[in-house]
Design an enzyme around this catalytic site. Structure first.
Site, PDB file in Angstrom:
ATOM      1  N   ASN A  14       0.866  -1.181   0.000  1.00 22.67           N
ATOM      2  CA  ASN A  14       0.000   0.000   0.000  1.00 22.67           C
ATOM      3  C   ASN A  14       0.902   1.230   0.000  1.00 22.67           C
ATOM      4  O   ASN A  14       1.467   1.591   1.021  1.00 22.67           O
ATOM      5  CB  ASN A  14      -0.893  -0.036   1.251  1.00 22.67           C
ATOM      6  CG  ASN A  14      -1.776   1.198   1.374  1.00 22.67           C
ATOM      7  OD1 ASN A  14      -1.847   2.017   0.465  1.00 22.67           O
ATOM      8  ND2 ASN A  14      -2.452   1.328   2.506  1.00 22.67           N
ATOM      9  N   HIS A  99      -9.563   0.849   5.086  1.00 20.16           N
ATOM     10  CA  HIS A  99      -8.275   1.094   5.747  1.00 20.16           C
ATOM     11  C   HIS A  99      -8.487   2.078   6.906  1.00 20.16           C
ATOM     12  O   HIS A  99      -9.313   2.986   6.811  1.00 20.16           O
ATOM     13  CB  HIS A  99      -7.259   1.655   4.744  1.00 20.16           C
ATOM     14  CG  HIS A  99      -5.880   1.700   5.307  1.00 20.16           C
ATOM     15  ND1 HIS A  99      -5.469   2.717   6.140  1.00 20.16           N
ATOM     16  CD2 HIS A  99      -4.847   0.832   5.216  1.00 20.16           C
ATOM     17  CE1 HIS A  99      -4.225   2.478   6.513  1.00 20.16           C
ATOM     18  NE2 HIS A  99      -3.821   1.339   5.967  1.00 20.16           N
ATOM     19  N   GLU A 169      -5.448  -5.317  10.783  1.00 20.76           N
ATOM     20  CA  GLU A 169      -4.460  -4.254  10.958  1.00 20.76           C
ATOM     21  C   GLU A 169      -4.757  -3.489  12.245  1.00 20.76           C
ATOM     22  O   GLU A 169      -5.558  -2.538  12.237  1.00 20.76           O
ATOM     23  CB  GLU A 169      -4.534  -3.267   9.790  1.00 20.76           C
ATOM     24  CG  GLU A 169      -4.125  -3.844   8.461  1.00 20.76           C
ATOM     25  CD  GLU A 169      -3.517  -2.753   7.567  1.00 20.76           C
ATOM     26  OE1 GLU A 169      -2.432  -2.995   7.043  1.00 20.76           O
ATOM     27  OE2 GLU A 169      -4.098  -1.666   7.436  1.00 20.76           O
ATOM     28  N   SER A 217       3.244  -2.277  10.465  1.00 15.91           N
ATOM     29  CA  SER A 217       4.689  -2.388  10.722  1.00 15.91           C
ATOM     30  C   SER A 217       5.264  -3.750  10.335  1.00 15.91           C
ATOM     31  O   SER A 217       6.014  -4.356  11.106  1.00 15.91           O
ATOM     32  CB  SER A 217       5.011  -2.079  12.191  1.00 15.91           C
ATOM     33  OG  SER A 217       4.594  -0.768  12.517  1.00 15.91           O
TER      34      SER A 217
HETATM   35  P1  PGA Z   1       2.859   0.305   7.843  1.00 14.94           P
HETATM   36  O1  PGA Z   1       1.396   0.524   7.238  1.00 14.94           O
HETATM   37  O2  PGA Z   1       3.397  -0.985   7.242  1.00 14.94           O
HETATM   38  O3  PGA Z   1       3.654   1.497   7.401  1.00 14.94           O
HETATM   39  O4  PGA Z   1       2.717   0.217   9.335  1.00 14.94           O
HETATM   40  C1  PGA Z   1       0.500  -0.533   7.097  1.00 14.94           C
HETATM   41  C2  PGA Z   1      -0.815  -0.074   6.567  1.00 14.94           C
HETATM   42  O5  PGA Z   1      -1.246   1.046   6.892  1.00 14.94           O
HETATM   43  O6  PGA Z   1      -1.467  -0.801   5.804  1.00 14.94           O
END
Ligand code: PGA
Length: 258
Positions: A14, A99, A169, A217
Protein backbone atom coordinates in the site's frame (compact mmCIF):
# COMPACT_ATOMS: atom_id res chain seq x y z
CA UNK A 1 -10.45 -25.15 13.92
CA UNK A 2 -7.79 -26.79 11.72
CA UNK A 3 -7.21 -24.99 8.45
CA UNK A 4 -6.54 -26.39 5.02
CA UNK A 5 -3.16 -25.06 3.86
CA UNK A 6 -3.41 -22.15 1.43
CA UNK A 7 -1.10 -22.87 -1.52
CA UNK A 8 -0.32 -19.26 -2.37
CA UNK A 9 0.50 -16.30 -0.16
CA UNK A 10 -0.33 -12.73 -1.08
CA UNK A 11 1.80 -9.67 -0.38
CA UNK A 12 0.11 -6.32 -0.96
CA UNK A 13 2.04 -3.05 -0.98
CA UNK A 14 0.00 0.00 0.00
CA UNK A 15 1.93 3.01 -1.29
CA UNK A 16 -0.64 5.38 0.28
CA UNK A 17 -0.18 8.96 -1.02
CA UNK A 18 3.33 8.26 -2.38
CA UNK A 19 5.47 8.97 -4.34
CA UNK A 20 5.15 12.59 -5.41
CA UNK A 21 5.80 12.18 -9.15
CA UNK A 22 4.99 9.67 -11.88
CA UNK A 23 8.69 9.38 -12.63
CA UNK A 24 9.41 8.27 -9.07
CA UNK A 25 6.47 5.83 -9.17
CA UNK A 26 7.82 4.24 -12.35
CA UNK A 27 11.28 4.00 -10.84
CA UNK A 28 9.94 2.41 -7.66
CA UNK A 29 7.97 -0.27 -9.49
CA UNK A 30 10.88 -0.96 -11.86
CA UNK A 31 13.15 -1.48 -8.85
CA UNK A 32 10.63 -3.80 -7.21
CA UNK A 33 10.49 -5.88 -10.40
CA UNK A 34 14.30 -6.22 -10.28
CA UNK A 35 14.25 -7.83 -6.83
CA UNK A 36 13.88 -11.40 -8.12
CA UNK A 37 10.53 -11.83 -6.41
CA UNK A 38 8.53 -13.88 -8.83
CA UNK A 39 7.45 -17.34 -7.74
CA UNK A 40 4.32 -19.42 -8.07
CA UNK A 41 4.01 -19.30 -4.28
CA UNK A 42 3.28 -15.60 -3.84
CA UNK A 43 0.98 -13.18 -5.56
CA UNK A 44 2.40 -9.67 -5.46
CA UNK A 45 0.05 -6.69 -5.51
CA UNK A 46 0.97 -3.02 -5.56
CA UNK A 47 -1.56 -0.31 -4.70
CA UNK A 48 -0.28 3.04 -5.95
CA UNK A 49 -2.23 6.30 -6.21
CA UNK A 50 -4.90 5.86 -8.91
CA UNK A 51 -3.45 8.42 -11.30
CA UNK A 52 -0.31 6.33 -11.87
CA UNK A 53 -2.10 3.11 -12.90
CA UNK A 54 -2.02 3.54 -16.64
CA UNK A 55 1.72 4.06 -16.77
CA UNK A 56 2.58 1.49 -14.14
CA UNK A 57 0.63 -1.32 -15.77
CA UNK A 58 2.97 -1.06 -18.78
CA UNK A 59 6.00 -1.91 -16.63
CA UNK A 60 5.06 -5.46 -15.68
CA UNK A 61 2.24 -7.94 -15.93
CA UNK A 62 3.62 -10.06 -13.12
CA UNK A 63 2.54 -7.66 -10.39
CA UNK A 64 -1.18 -7.08 -9.99
CA UNK A 65 -2.42 -3.58 -9.39
CA UNK A 66 -4.76 -2.67 -6.59
CA UNK A 67 -6.56 0.51 -5.56
CA UNK A 68 -6.52 2.03 -2.06
CA UNK A 69 -10.26 2.76 -2.14
CA UNK A 70 -13.14 2.95 -4.63
CA UNK A 71 -16.65 4.35 -4.74
CA UNK A 72 -19.72 2.11 -4.88
CA UNK A 73 -21.76 3.92 -7.53
CA UNK A 74 -20.81 3.10 -11.11
CA UNK A 75 -20.82 6.63 -12.57
CA UNK A 76 -22.55 9.98 -12.22
CA UNK A 77 -22.50 13.14 -10.14
CA UNK A 78 -20.04 12.12 -7.42
CA UNK A 79 -17.34 14.77 -7.43
CA UNK A 80 -13.89 13.45 -6.63
CA UNK A 81 -14.83 9.77 -6.61
CA UNK A 82 -13.45 6.89 -8.70
CA UNK A 83 -15.75 3.91 -9.21
CA UNK A 84 -14.88 0.24 -8.95
CA UNK A 85 -16.11 -0.16 -12.51
CA UNK A 86 -13.61 2.46 -13.75
CA UNK A 87 -10.83 0.64 -11.94
CA UNK A 88 -11.92 -2.68 -13.43
CA UNK A 89 -11.82 -1.11 -16.89
CA UNK A 90 -8.21 -0.10 -16.23
CA UNK A 91 -7.17 -3.64 -15.34
CA UNK A 92 -7.09 -3.20 -11.56
CA UNK A 93 -7.62 -6.49 -9.71
CA UNK A 94 -7.78 -5.64 -6.00
CA UNK A 95 -9.32 -2.89 -3.90
CA UNK A 96 -8.28 -2.11 -0.33
CA UNK A 97 -11.41 -1.12 1.61
CA UNK A 98 -11.91 0.17 5.13
CA UNK A 99 -8.28 1.09 5.75
CA UNK A 100 -7.95 2.76 9.16
CA UNK A 101 -6.76 5.98 7.54
CA UNK A 102 -10.05 6.14 5.62
CA UNK A 103 -12.07 5.15 8.69
CA UNK A 104 -10.32 8.00 10.57
CA UNK A 105 -11.58 10.34 7.83
CA UNK A 106 -15.14 9.26 8.63
CA UNK A 107 -15.78 6.11 6.61
CA UNK A 108 -18.35 3.85 8.28
CA UNK A 109 -18.90 0.09 8.18
CA UNK A 110 -22.08 0.76 6.17
CA UNK A 111 -20.19 2.63 3.45
CA UNK A 112 -17.48 -0.03 3.38
CA UNK A 113 -20.22 -2.66 3.01
CA UNK A 114 -21.57 -0.93 -0.10
CA UNK A 115 -18.06 -0.66 -1.52
CA UNK A 116 -17.40 -4.38 -0.91
CA UNK A 117 -20.60 -5.30 -2.73
CA UNK A 118 -19.72 -3.06 -5.70
CA UNK A 119 -16.20 -4.50 -5.80
CA UNK A 120 -17.46 -8.08 -5.81
CA UNK A 121 -20.05 -7.42 -8.49
CA UNK A 122 -17.36 -5.88 -10.74
CA UNK A 123 -15.30 -9.06 -10.34
CA UNK A 124 -12.50 -7.45 -8.32
CA UNK A 125 -11.15 -8.75 -5.04
CA UNK A 126 -11.83 -6.65 -1.94
CA UNK A 127 -9.16 -6.50 0.75
CA UNK A 128 -11.16 -5.58 3.82
CA UNK A 129 -9.17 -3.97 6.65
CA UNK A 130 -10.34 -4.37 10.22
CA UNK A 131 -8.57 -3.38 13.41
CA UNK A 132 -8.96 -1.75 16.78
CA UNK A 133 -7.46 1.59 17.80
CA UNK A 134 -6.41 0.28 21.19
CA UNK A 135 -6.57 -2.79 23.36
CA UNK A 136 -8.33 -2.71 26.71
CA UNK A 137 -8.13 -5.16 29.61
CA UNK A 138 -11.82 -6.08 29.34
CA UNK A 139 -11.33 -7.18 25.73
CA UNK A 140 -13.93 -4.74 24.46
CA UNK A 141 -11.82 -4.49 21.30
CA UNK A 142 -13.00 -7.98 20.35
CA UNK A 143 -16.57 -6.67 20.15
CA UNK A 144 -15.41 -3.85 17.94
CA UNK A 145 -13.74 -6.26 15.51
CA UNK A 146 -16.88 -8.43 15.52
CA UNK A 147 -19.03 -5.42 14.66
CA UNK A 148 -16.61 -4.35 11.91
CA UNK A 149 -16.63 -7.83 10.35
CA UNK A 150 -20.39 -8.34 10.65
CA UNK A 151 -21.43 -4.89 9.43
CA UNK A 152 -18.92 -4.74 6.60
CA UNK A 153 -20.02 -8.17 5.35
CA UNK A 154 -23.73 -7.76 5.93
CA UNK A 155 -25.87 -9.09 3.08
CA UNK A 156 -22.96 -10.69 1.24
CA UNK A 157 -23.64 -14.20 -0.03
CA UNK A 158 -21.85 -17.30 1.19
CA UNK A 159 -20.31 -17.80 -2.22
CA UNK A 160 -18.90 -14.30 -2.42
CA UNK A 161 -17.49 -14.11 1.07
CA UNK A 162 -14.68 -16.57 0.39
CA UNK A 163 -13.37 -14.25 -2.34
CA UNK A 164 -12.72 -11.47 0.17
CA UNK A 165 -9.30 -11.10 1.75
CA UNK A 166 -9.43 -9.87 5.33
CA UNK A 167 -6.50 -7.85 6.60
CA UNK A 168 -6.19 -7.57 10.36
CA UNK A 169 -4.46 -4.25 10.96
CA UNK A 170 -4.36 -3.12 14.59
CA UNK A 171 -4.31 0.67 14.29
CA UNK A 172 -1.86 0.95 17.20
CA UNK A 173 0.71 -1.02 15.19
CA UNK A 174 0.47 1.00 11.95
CA UNK A 175 2.93 3.57 10.68
CA UNK A 176 5.87 5.50 12.08
CA UNK A 177 3.97 6.51 15.19
CA UNK A 178 3.05 2.92 16.13
CA UNK A 179 2.82 2.31 19.88
CA UNK A 180 4.57 -1.06 19.38
CA UNK A 181 4.67 -3.98 16.98
CA UNK A 182 1.97 -6.63 17.22
CA UNK A 183 3.12 -10.13 18.10
CA UNK A 184 2.51 -13.23 16.02
CA UNK A 185 0.37 -14.64 18.88
CA UNK A 186 -1.82 -11.53 18.80
CA UNK A 187 -2.30 -11.98 15.07
CA UNK A 188 -3.04 -15.69 15.42
CA UNK A 189 -5.66 -15.12 18.12
CA UNK A 190 -7.35 -12.43 16.09
CA UNK A 191 -7.39 -14.40 12.86
CA UNK A 192 -8.94 -17.38 14.69
CA UNK A 193 -11.51 -15.02 16.18
CA UNK A 194 -12.35 -13.49 12.79
CA UNK A 195 -12.64 -16.91 11.17
CA UNK A 196 -14.94 -18.06 13.96
CA UNK A 197 -17.23 -15.07 13.42
CA UNK A 198 -17.29 -15.90 9.71
CA UNK A 199 -17.85 -19.61 10.13
CA UNK A 200 -20.76 -18.96 12.51
CA UNK A 201 -22.31 -16.69 9.91
CA UNK A 202 -21.41 -18.37 6.63
CA UNK A 203 -20.45 -21.95 7.54
CA UNK A 204 -16.96 -23.42 7.92
CA UNK A 205 -16.83 -24.82 4.38
CA UNK A 206 -16.90 -21.34 2.80
CA UNK A 207 -13.79 -20.35 4.74
CA UNK A 208 -11.49 -23.05 3.44
CA UNK A 209 -10.01 -20.97 0.64
CA UNK A 210 -10.39 -17.62 2.32
CA UNK A 211 -7.25 -15.65 3.10
CA UNK A 212 -6.58 -13.60 6.21
CA UNK A 213 -3.49 -11.43 6.18
CA UNK A 214 -1.63 -9.18 8.61
CA UNK A 215 -0.76 -5.49 8.31
CA UNK A 216 0.92 -2.97 10.59
CA UNK A 217 4.69 -2.39 10.72
CA UNK A 218 5.51 -5.46 8.65
CA UNK A 219 9.26 -5.65 8.07
CA UNK A 220 11.68 -8.35 6.82
CA UNK A 221 12.65 -8.90 10.48
CA UNK A 222 9.16 -9.84 11.73
CA UNK A 223 7.56 -11.29 8.59
CA UNK A 224 8.56 -14.89 9.22
CA UNK A 225 7.00 -15.05 12.68
CA UNK A 226 3.65 -13.74 11.42
CA UNK A 227 3.69 -16.40 8.70
CA UNK A 228 4.97 -19.34 10.73
CA UNK A 229 3.71 -18.79 14.26
CA UNK A 230 0.88 -16.45 13.31
CA UNK A 231 -0.33 -18.50 10.34
CA UNK A 232 -0.80 -15.39 8.17
CA UNK A 233 -1.70 -15.95 4.52
CA UNK A 234 0.25 -12.85 3.58
CA UNK A 235 0.69 -9.18 4.32
CA UNK A 236 -0.53 -5.68 3.75
CA UNK A 237 2.66 -3.63 3.79
CA UNK A 238 2.84 0.16 4.13
CA UNK A 239 6.24 1.83 4.59
CA UNK A 240 8.35 -1.13 3.52
CA UNK A 241 6.49 -1.36 0.19
CA UNK A 242 8.20 1.95 -0.72
CA UNK A 243 11.60 0.31 -0.22
CA UNK A 244 12.17 -2.17 -3.08
CA UNK A 245 14.78 -4.20 -1.20
CA UNK A 246 12.72 -4.60 1.98
CA UNK A 247 9.51 -5.27 0.01
CA UNK A 248 11.38 -7.89 -2.03
CA UNK A 249 12.65 -9.54 1.14
CA UNK A 250 9.13 -9.70 2.63
CA UNK A 251 7.88 -11.33 -0.60
CA UNK A 252 10.70 -13.88 -0.65
CA UNK A 253 10.24 -14.73 3.04
CA UNK A 254 6.54 -15.33 2.26
CA UNK A 255 7.43 -17.65 -0.64
CA UNK A 256 9.78 -19.66 1.58
CA UNK A 257 7.11 -20.12 4.24
CA UNK A 258 5.07 -22.47 2.02
P1 PGA B 1 2.86 0.31 7.84
O1 PGA B 1 1.40 0.52 7.24
O2 PGA B 1 3.40 -0.98 7.24
O3 PGA B 1 3.65 1.50 7.40
O4 PGA B 1 2.72 0.22 9.34
C1 PGA B 1 0.50 -0.53 7.10
C2 PGA B 1 -0.82 -0.07 6.57
O5 PGA B 1 -1.25 1.05 6.89
O6 PGA B 1 -1.47 -0.80 5.80
Amino acid sequence: MERKKISKKIVVGNWKMNPLTLKEAEKLLTQIVKQDIFSSKVEVVVCPPVLYFNNLKKITKKISLGAQDAFYEEKGAYTGEVSVEMLANMGVKYVILGHSERRAAGETNQTINKKIKATLSSGLTPILCVGEKERDENHEYLNLIKIQVEECLSGISKNSVSKIIIAYEPVWAIGKGAAREATSEEYREMSVFIRKILSDKFGAKMLEGMRTIYGGSVHPENAESFLKEGGADGFLVGRDSLDPKKFGEIINISAKSI
